[in-house]
Design a protein around this motif. Structure first.
Motif, mmCIF file in Angstrom:
data_model
loop_
_atom_site.group_PDB
_atom_site.id
_atom_site.type_symbol
_atom_site.label_atom_id
_atom_site.label_comp_id
_atom_site.label_asym_id
_atom_site.label_seq_id
_atom_site.Cartn_x
_atom_site.Cartn_y
_atom_site.Cartn_z
ATOM 1 N N GLN A 1 0.806 -1.217 0.000
ATOM 2 C CA GLN A 1 0.000 0.000 0.000
ATOM 3 C C GLN A 1 0.840 1.269 0.000
ATOM 4 O O GLN A 1 0.292 2.376 -0.100
ATOM 5 C CB GLN A 1 -0.950 0.017 1.207
ATOM 6 N N CYS A 2 2.163 1.153 0.113
ATOM 7 C CA CYS A 2 3.021 2.343 0.197
ATOM 8 C C CYS A 2 3.121 3.032 -1.161
ATOM 9 O O CYS A 2 3.415 2.408 -2.172
ATOM 10 C CB CYS A 2 4.415 1.971 0.687
ATOM 11 N N ASN A 3 2.898 4.330 -1.171
ATOM 12 C CA ASN A 3 3.069 5.127 -2.389
ATOM 13 C C ASN A 3 4.036 6.288 -2.186
ATOM 14 O O ASN A 3 4.192 7.133 -3.071
ATOM 15 C CB ASN A 3 1.719 5.645 -2.880
ATOM 16 N N VAL A 4 4.693 6.342 -1.017
ATOM 17 C CA VAL A 4 5.719 7.343 -0.718
ATOM 18 C C VAL A 4 6.880 6.635 -0.029
ATOM 19 O O VAL A 4 6.674 5.784 0.842
ATOM 20 C CB VAL A 4 5.178 8.467 0.193
ATOM 21 N N LEU A 5 8.108 6.989 -0.430
ATOM 22 C CA LEU A 5 9.314 6.486 0.232
ATOM 23 C C LEU A 5 10.032 7.670 0.867
ATOM 24 O O LEU A 5 10.227 8.699 0.212
ATOM 25 C CB LEU A 5 10.234 5.783 -0.770
ATOM 26 N N SER A 6 10.423 7.540 2.124
ATOM 27 C CA SER A 6 11.004 8.658 2.861
ATOM 28 C C SER A 6 12.395 8.308 3.371
ATOM 29 O O SER A 6 12.582 7.309 4.068
ATOM 30 C CB SER A 6 10.100 9.039 4.046
ATOM 31 N N LEU A 7 13.372 9.149 3.032
ATOM 32 C CA LEU A 7 14.760 8.940 3.447
ATOM 33 C C LEU A 7 15.189 9.875 4.573
ATOM 34 O O LEU A 7 16.259 9.711 5.128
ATOM 35 C CB LEU A 7 15.702 9.162 2.255
ATOM 36 N N GLY A 8 14.364 10.852 4.909
ATOM 37 C CA GLY A 8 14.750 11.846 5.917
ATOM 38 C C GLY A 8 14.033 11.625 7.219
ATOM 39 O O GLY A 8 13.116 12.358 7.566
ATOM 40 N N THR A 9 14.441 10.601 7.948
ATOM 41 C CA THR A 9 13.762 10.248 9.190
ATOM 42 C C THR A 9 14.079 11.239 10.291
ATOM 43 O O THR A 9 15.188 11.740 10.398
ATOM 44 C CB THR A 9 14.209 8.846 9.647
ATOM 45 N N TYR A 10 13.095 11.495 11.137
ATOM 46 C CA TYR A 10 13.293 12.339 12.309
ATOM 47 C C TYR A 10 13.358 11.438 13.528
ATOM 48 O O TYR A 10 12.417 10.717 13.831
ATOM 49 C CB TYR A 10 12.136 13.325 12.466
ATOM 50 N N LEU A 11 14.488 11.483 14.240
ATOM 51 C CA LEU A 11 14.726 10.562 15.344
ATOM 52 C C LEU A 11 14.272 11.147 16.662
ATOM 53 O O LEU A 11 14.344 12.340 16.894
ATOM 54 C CB LEU A 11 16.219 10.232 15.426
ATOM 55 N N LYS A 12 13.817 10.255 17.555
ATOM 56 C CA LYS A 12 13.490 10.638 18.929
ATOM 57 C C LYS A 12 14.485 9.934 19.853
ATOM 58 O O LYS A 12 14.709 8.743 19.737
ATOM 59 C CB LYS A 12 12.066 10.213 19.286
ATOM 60 N N THR A 13 15.082 10.681 20.764
ATOM 61 C CA THR A 13 16.046 10.092 21.681
ATOM 62 C C THR A 13 15.749 10.518 23.108
ATOM 63 O O THR A 13 15.121 11.527 23.350
ATOM 64 C CB THR A 13 17.484 10.521 21.330
ATOM 65 N N PHE A 14 16.248 9.729 24.051
ATOM 66 C CA PHE A 14 16.023 10.037 25.457
ATOM 67 C C PHE A 14 17.340 10.287 26.184
ATOM 68 O O PHE A 14 17.504 11.280 26.850
ATOM 69 C CB PHE A 14 15.248 8.901 26.123
ATOM 70 N N ASN A 15 18.275 9.382 26.068
ATOM 71 C CA ASN A 15 19.567 9.569 26.717
ATOM 72 C C ASN A 15 20.652 9.542 25.665
ATOM 73 O O ASN A 15 20.620 8.739 24.755
ATOM 74 C CB ASN A 15 19.837 8.445 27.728
ATOM 75 N N TYR A 16 21.635 10.404 25.821
ATOM 76 C CA TYR A 16 22.719 10.374 24.868
ATOM 77 C C TYR A 16 23.991 10.876 25.529
ATOM 78 O O TYR A 16 23.980 11.588 26.524
ATOM 79 C CB TYR A 16 22.390 11.183 23.613
ATOM 80 N N TYR A 17 25.090 10.477 24.921
ATOM 81 C CA TYR A 17 26.403 10.774 25.441
ATOM 82 C C TYR A 17 26.894 12.108 24.899
ATOM 83 O O TYR A 17 26.786 12.368 23.720
ATOM 84 C CB TYR A 17 27.348 9.683 24.954
ATOM 85 N N THR A 18 27.445 12.940 25.736
ATOM 86 C CA THR A 18 28.058 14.169 25.249
ATOM 87 C C THR A 18 29.512 14.207 25.672
ATOM 88 O O THR A 18 29.923 13.538 26.619
ATOM 89 C CB THR A 18 27.352 15.423 25.803
ATOM 90 N N TYR A 19 30.273 14.983 24.982
ATOM 91 C CA TYR A 19 31.693 15.105 25.276
ATOM 92 C C TYR A 19 32.029 16.586 25.370
ATOM 93 O O TYR A 19 31.780 17.351 24.457
ATOM 94 C CB TYR A 19 32.505 14.469 24.140
ATOM 95 N N HIS A 20 32.561 16.988 26.506
ATOM 96 C CA HIS A 20 32.880 18.394 26.736
ATOM 97 C C HIS A 20 34.370 18.598 26.475
ATOM 98 O O HIS A 20 35.216 18.126 27.223
ATOM 99 C CB HIS A 20 32.541 18.810 28.171
#
Length: 603
Positions: free
Chosen positions: A321-340
């Motif tokens: 049933q798909c008639n659109v293909l999408s390459l630009g996903t928008y991600l949801k995140t909760f925890n992530y590593y940062t480097y200062h």
């Protein structure tokens, strides 16, 4: 009783059962201990690899030279500005300087003359003439090198305004993509600029075509669809507008505001370019393949065409049933590593991001620095329809939420690269558009989730949603024909955003709704948020571009691009999409009529 006391207990012969039980217990314990040690070692190795390859790369140089070093030398020409439109005097631009040296037969210089050619930008009459010439010619550059367009080849359509810096990097990313030589790259302009034209005409890695939106503000500065002097001011009351008898007094939008040409142009341009490509160009007359829609401030991964072809092949069994293909996903995140970099220490940053906190793009698809204010003001009468007040884009962080959300730390290791930026706030008042400048410099992050980039690429299937699937998406002529039949729904929906209008078409008109297959690991990134939603002085385009370069380098070095297969994942339960009231800005009947006229095929 005495007999029982006098008995002597004879021990049973030792059969070894107890010994075997003890041995089995010890063996199981040793095995579990070894398994735990092995797991810890693997976990340590993963952390070490991630930290060295990602966090080590986080401390990057965002200078022009550093970004240039990430680009193959043969592509530097696309990043090197010419002198034509770059001057500090403002009186005239020197485009070329010729040093003429007259020499005698003996080789001695006899005279030296320096002559300068001053560049004069074309006037409106000349611009209109050039636009008509380009559109009539329909010239396909490099066709003699790469051959004619095949019916099933991919056509990439890039909507271009004026941001040449981002466009340079988009071109560089396209040049590095596999199979780019097979595509037709169409640049659709709503602003005529000689520097941009020179850049586009430099492209030598694929077939190239330029089309120009003929009803732009640039070519109609003092008349509709530009700004007519007798048009009603945006905030004038309808009663007062009727008294002054301004042009569009009868047609304010849903919220009582009158049209602003700078916001209506983008929706007009989008529908015009789509119709132009599918229904007007001779080169696409028999084209049946995919048309991929990009914008000047996008950046693509080198395997985006490879993955697009794989998704197209798998639609029959994964999503009929798909008639659109999408390459630009928008991600949801909760925890992530940062480097200062200042402290040379790593720390966890926890930010609980809402459902609409997306990686890489604004839901309203705003494209210039002034659109943020209008988005909030047009929505001022409908708080239920407004975007969330703490929206997070590519690498944005929710300001000081990190401290308050520190209790949400879960230890999820997600590779990140940090930079400096601020976040935007689009509450239902125009003052909120300046709230992002309240705090000082903050860190934001690009995310490379190991579970998203893999040799087994994950995709998911869901109804097309304007807030999630409006970047780097593709469909074919059949889908476009169905959309065009619903042109009245698109052109009369009171919303200046083309993506919201397209979702309205899907919900209200299409018999077969827009249904999308979405890649979980993004292959299209949005690099143009800096300068749109961020107010900090240290938010520069170089930072965003540099981080995307590093994200893709990490994925490349980890052999996570060019996946072997696609794996369909079941998305989380989605609430049924409600019919939404538009954001306004599209109440003028002249806009309705112009839009409808641009959906008529002229071939």
């Amino acid at each position: 009783m005495s007999k029982m006391r006098g008995r002597i207990l004879i021990p049973l012969p030792n059969t070894g059962a107890m010994g075997r039980k003890r041995n089995n217990f010890y063996m199981r314990s040793v095995f579990l201990l070894a398994l735990c040690i092995f797991g810890l070692l693997q976990y340590h190795n993963f952390n070490y690899y991630s930290r060295d390859n990602v966090l080590g790369d986080a401390v990057t140089n965002d200078s022009d030279d550093a970004i240039l070093a990430m680009v193959p030398a043969t592509l530097h020409k696309y990043l090197t500005p010419h002198s034509r439109n770059h001057t500090t005097s403002g009186a005239g631009v020197l485009s070329a300087a010729a040093l003429l040296v007259n020499t005698s037969s003996t080789g001695a210089a006899t005279a030296t003359t320096i002559s300068f050619d001053v560049y004069h930008p074309p006037n409106i009459t000349e611009i209109k003439r050039q636009i008509a010439r380009y559109n009539d010619m329909q010239a396909v550059l490099n066709e003699d090198v790469f051959g004619p367009l095949q019916n099933d080849s991919v056509i990439i359509v890039v909507q271009v305004h004026t941001r040449i810096t981002y466009l340079r990097h988009l071109i560089v990313s396209l040049a590095q993509a596999r199979d780019i030589s097979k595509v037709l790259l169409v640049f659709s302009h709503d602003y005529y600029d000689d520097d941009i034209n020179d850049l586009v005409q430099q492209i030598d890695f694929c077939k190239v075509m330029q089309i120009f939106y003929p009803y732009s503000i640039q070519t109609h500065p003092n008349e509709y669809p530009g700004v007519d002097p007798n048009d009603c001011p945006r905030n004038i009351k309808k009663e007062q507008a009727l008294i002054t008898n301004c042009n569009n007094a009868m047609y304010p939008d849903l919220y009582g505001h009158y049209r602003e040409a700078k916001f209506t142009q983008t929706k007009h341009h989008w529908i015009w370019k789509a119709n132009r490509v599918f229904n007007e160009l001779e080169v696409t007359r028999y084209h049946t393949g995919l048309v991929l829609f990009l914008e000047e401030d996008h950046y693509v991964a080198e395997d985006f065409l490879y993955l697009l072809a794989m998704m197209q092949q798998r639609t029959k069994d994964l999503c009929p049933q798909c008639n659109v293909l999408s390459l630009g996903t928008y991600l949801k995140t909760f925890n992530y590593y940062t480097y200062h970099s200042k402290t040379n220490k790593k720390s966890y940053a926890s930010s609980l991001i809402s459902t609409n906190s997306l990686l890489g793009y604004n839901r309203n698809n705003n494209r210039n620095s002034v659109q943020l204010a209008v988005s909030s003001s047009y929505s001022s009468s409908s708080s239920a329809q407004s975007p969330p007040s703490s929206k997070v884009y590519v690498g944005d962080t929710a300001d000081n939420q990190r401290a308050s959300d520190s209790s949400n730390k879960r230890g999820n290791l997600i590779n990140t690269v940090t930079a400096t930026a601020a976040t935007s706030d689009t509450n239902n008042n125009e003052q909120s558009s300046h709230s992002s400048s309240k705090n000082g410099a903050q860190t934001w992050n690009y995310h490379v989730l190991p579970s998203l980039y893999s040799v087994y690429q994950k995709v998911e299937v869901m109804p097309w949603v304007s807030s999630k699937h409006n970047m780097g998406f593709a469909f074919n002529r059949t889908t476009w024909s169905n959309i065009r039949k619903c042109a009245r729904h698109f052109c009369t929906y009171d919303d200046y955003n083309w993506d919201w209008s397209l979702q309205h078409v899907s919900q209200q008109c299409l018999r077969r709704k827009l249904h999308a297959m979405i890649v979980k690991g993004p292959r299209v990134f949005h690099i143009g948020e800096c300068g749109v939603h961020h107010k900090n002085k240290n938010c520069e385009s170089n930072q965003v571009i540099s981080k995307v370069q590093h994200v893709l380098r990490i994925a490349r070095n980890s052999h996570q691009l060019f996946p072997r297969s696609l794996t369909l994942t079941v998305p989380s339960l989605m609430k049924k999409s409600k019919l939404r009231k538009g954001n306004g800005g599209w109440g003028d009947l002249r806009d309705h009529e112009l839009c409808l006229n641009m959906t008529l095929p002229t071939r």
